[in-house]
Design a protein around this motif. Structure first.
Motif, PDB file in Angstrom:
ATOM      1  N   ASP A   4       2.444  -7.939   6.242  1.00 38.61           N
ATOM      2  CA  ASP A   4       2.728  -6.513   6.092  1.00 38.61           C
ATOM      3  C   ASP A   4       4.132  -6.233   6.622  1.00 38.61           C
ATOM      4  O   ASP A   4       4.814  -7.132   7.107  1.00 38.61           O
ATOM      5  N   ASN A   5       4.564  -4.998   6.508  1.00 38.04           N
ATOM      6  CA  ASN A   5       5.967  -4.670   6.771  1.00 38.04           C
ATOM      7  C   ASN A   5       6.469  -5.167   8.111  1.00 38.04           C
ATOM      8  O   ASN A   5       7.591  -5.633   8.213  1.00 38.04           O
ATOM      9  N   GLU A   6       5.617  -5.075   9.140  1.00 39.13           N
ATOM     10  CA  GLU A   6       6.124  -5.385  10.483  1.00 39.13           C
ATOM     11  C   GLU A   6       6.463  -6.846  10.652  1.00 39.13           C
ATOM     12  O   GLU A   6       7.367  -7.195  11.391  1.00 39.13           O
ATOM     13  N   ASN A   7       5.695  -7.724   9.976  1.00 39.00           N
ATOM     14  CA  ASN A   7       5.993  -9.124  10.279  1.00 39.00           C
ATOM     15  C   ASN A   7       6.926  -9.810   9.291  1.00 39.00           C
ATOM     16  O   ASN A   7       7.146 -11.011   9.402  1.00 39.00           O
ATOM     17  N   ALA A  21       8.641  -3.894   0.111  1.00 35.44           N
ATOM     18  CA  ALA A  21       7.511  -3.439   0.921  1.00 35.44           C
ATOM     19  C   ALA A  21       7.626  -1.933   1.184  1.00 35.44           C
ATOM     20  O   ALA A  21       6.638  -1.200   1.099  1.00 35.44           O
ATOM     21  N   ASN A  22       8.839  -1.479   1.479  1.00 35.26           N
ATOM     22  CA  ASN A  22       9.031  -0.048   1.750  1.00 35.26           C
ATOM     23  C   ASN A  22       8.811   0.792   0.507  1.00 35.26           C
ATOM     24  O   ASN A  22       8.260   1.886   0.576  1.00 35.26           O
ATOM     25  N   ARG A  23       9.265   0.264  -0.640  1.00 31.93           N
ATOM     26  CA  ARG A  23       9.110   1.034  -1.873  1.00 31.93           C
ATOM     27  C   ARG A  23       7.631   1.185  -2.212  1.00 31.93           C
ATOM     28  O   ARG A  23       7.191   2.230  -2.640  1.00 31.93           O
ATOM     29  N   ARG A  24       6.902   0.076  -1.968  1.00 33.58           N
ATOM     30  CA  ARG A  24       5.471   0.112  -2.242  1.00 33.58           C
ATOM     31  C   ARG A  24       4.796   1.184  -1.392  1.00 33.58           C
ATOM     32  O   ARG A  24       3.902   1.881  -1.827  1.00 33.58           O
ATOM     33  N   LYS A  25       5.265   1.274  -0.151  1.00 32.79           N
ATOM     34  CA  LYS A  25       4.653   2.217   0.770  1.00 32.79           C
ATOM     35  C   LYS A  25       4.916   3.667   0.349  1.00 32.79           C
ATOM     36  O   LYS A  25       4.056   4.534   0.462  1.00 32.79           O
ATOM     37  N   LYS A  26       6.135   3.901  -0.154  1.00 40.53           N
ATOM     38  CA  LYS A  26       6.506   5.266  -0.538  1.00 40.53           C
ATOM     39  C   LYS A  26       5.739   5.737  -1.755  1.00 40.53           C
ATOM     40  O   LYS A  26       5.421   6.910  -1.872  1.00 40.53           O
ATOM     41  N   LEU A  27       5.492   4.788  -2.689  1.00 33.06           N
ATOM     42  CA  LEU A  27       4.873   5.187  -3.957  1.00 33.06           C
ATOM     43  C   LEU A  27       3.463   5.724  -3.764  1.00 33.06           C
ATOM     44  O   LEU A  27       2.728   5.252  -2.942  1.00 33.06           O
TER      45      LEU A  27
END
Lengths: 203, 195
Positions: free
Chosen positions: A32-35, B189-195
């Motif tokens: 996940d994002n943190e690791n 990963a960030n884009r996935r989270k925003k969507l």
């Protein structure tokens, strides 16, 4: 411990690639994002460790650090080691592209094994002595199991198992000890400065 | 704080030293993670030189010679200096394969032209046995010999160049590449989270 191209038979290359793909899939599922940054830093450490030669005795071998990666990353060590080995093959000509699957399996599988064997020992609230011993054992055993796996890969291609494995294990004995010490030092350091890194260990 | 770890550290240090000792008595072939072989033709002989990265000689490693179709022609082992030489088995292109311990392997191809060129200067027998002809052959042989002698340091130097360890640019490039991958992964990963 990088197996060169053209040494192994195709069946073993494919077998290693399949195991590696499965490992990488499991590893990526747990990301996940943190690791992600953590994986990157450890992957870079693994990449550079192969340049640190251990000049003990007439043989010259190098650090591997797969025990450290396994202890901190668990299954996520598979993608981290795959990336580092691919770059080592491309930039340093260590190993090769066709043997990438087998080499990743030989390095990353012991890492995962050590995670399950010794992960419990490096959590918070564990006695100092046990903590250090578990970290040392992780670094030591990861290289030991890797050596045996490399010997086994060569055996499946037709080399006699015992001489090959003995030679590899004997040659890596100093590396095992140094890896144990390095792993113990790193984990101790992490416990002091970033204890939350070790909290994720879940075995 | 230091005192607390002292006994533990001393224990590890002592066991480390004890386990290290036998290593100094081992006499195994040296190895690292990469092996190279370099082969060249001199007269009717092929010389090969093999070493591991960091310049350690590959002693007692198996050298196998194939022709271009992959038929095995002959086999030999390297000596103390990592060298192995043999007569040219046939006048085609050759492939020299080195197999060192622990899954290390390297190969070197000798093109047919190289062998033909070396043989041409060797095999020209004096025709019709005239004294001038003999002198010319003698001179040619002498030139060849001294050329081989003069060139051998250069050949050695070339062999050494073959085995250049990874430099700072490769190391930095690799680390940069990994950090780049981290960036890409974080981006997705960030884009996935925003969507």
């Amino acid at each position: 411990m990088h197996i060169s191209e053209g040494v192994l038979s195709p069946a073993i290359l494919i077998g290693g690639a399949v195991v590696t793909m499965a490992g990488v899939a499991i590893g990526l599922k747990k990301v996940d994002n943190e690791n992600i940054p953590k994986m990157g830093i450890l992957s870079a450490a693994f990449f550079v460790a192969s340049l640190v030669h251990v000049p003990v005795g007439p043989s010259s071998v190098h650090l591997i650090l797969n025990g450290l990666l396994g202890l901190i990353l668990g299954w996520k060590a598979f993608p981290a080691i795959l990336v580092a080995l691919a770059l080592q093959a491309l930039l340093f000509q260590f190993g090769g592209i066709t043997t990438l699957g087998v080499n990743t399996m030989n390095m990353a599988l012991p890492a995962v094994i050590c995670y399950y064997l010794f992960g419990w020992g490096v959590k918070s609230g564990i006695k100092q002595r046990v903590f250090i011993t578990a970290a040392f054992a992780s670094g030591f055993c990861a290289v030991l199991v890797s050596s045996i796996l490399v010997g086994f890969s060569l055996y499946l291609t037709g080399e006699a198992f015992l001489p090959a494995a003995k030679l590899i294990v004997a040659a890596h004995l100093p590396v095992m000890i140094i890896e144990g010490i390095v792993t113990a030092a790193c984990i101790l350091f992490l416990k002091k400065v970033r204890p939350e890194l070790l909290e994720e260990i879940n075995v | 704080m230091f005192k607390k770890y002292y006994t533990g550290n001393r224990f590890y240090f002592l066991s480390f030293i004890l386990l290290m000792l036998p290593q100094t008595f081992y006499n195994q072939p040296a190895f690292a993670h990469k092996v190279t072989i370099f082969a060249w033709v001199e007269g009717d002989t092929i010389y090969t030189q093999s070493k591991f990265s960091k310049g350690r000689k590959a002693k007692g490693a198996l050298v196998t010679v194939f022709d271009m179709e992959g038929n095995r022609l002959l086999e030999g082992t390297t000596d103390e200096k990592g060298e192995c030489s043999f007569k040219i088995p046939q006048k085609t292109g050759l492939k020299v394969v080195l197999k060192a311990s622990m899954g290390h392997m390297a190969e070197w191809k000798i093109p047919v032209e190289e062998i033909a060129a070396a043989q041409a200067s060797q095999n020209k027998m004096p025709e019709a046995g005239g004294p001038t002809c003999f002198q010319r052959e003698e001179i040619r042989r002498l030139i060849d010999e001294s050329l081989d002698q003069k060139l051998s340091p250069i050949i050695n130097m070339l062999a050494n160049c073959q085995d250049r360890g990874p430099g700072i640019s490769e190391v930095m490039g690799g680390i940069g590449y990994i950090f780049g991958l981290v960036g890409v992964a974080l981006y997705f990963a960030n884009r996935r989270k925003k969507l």
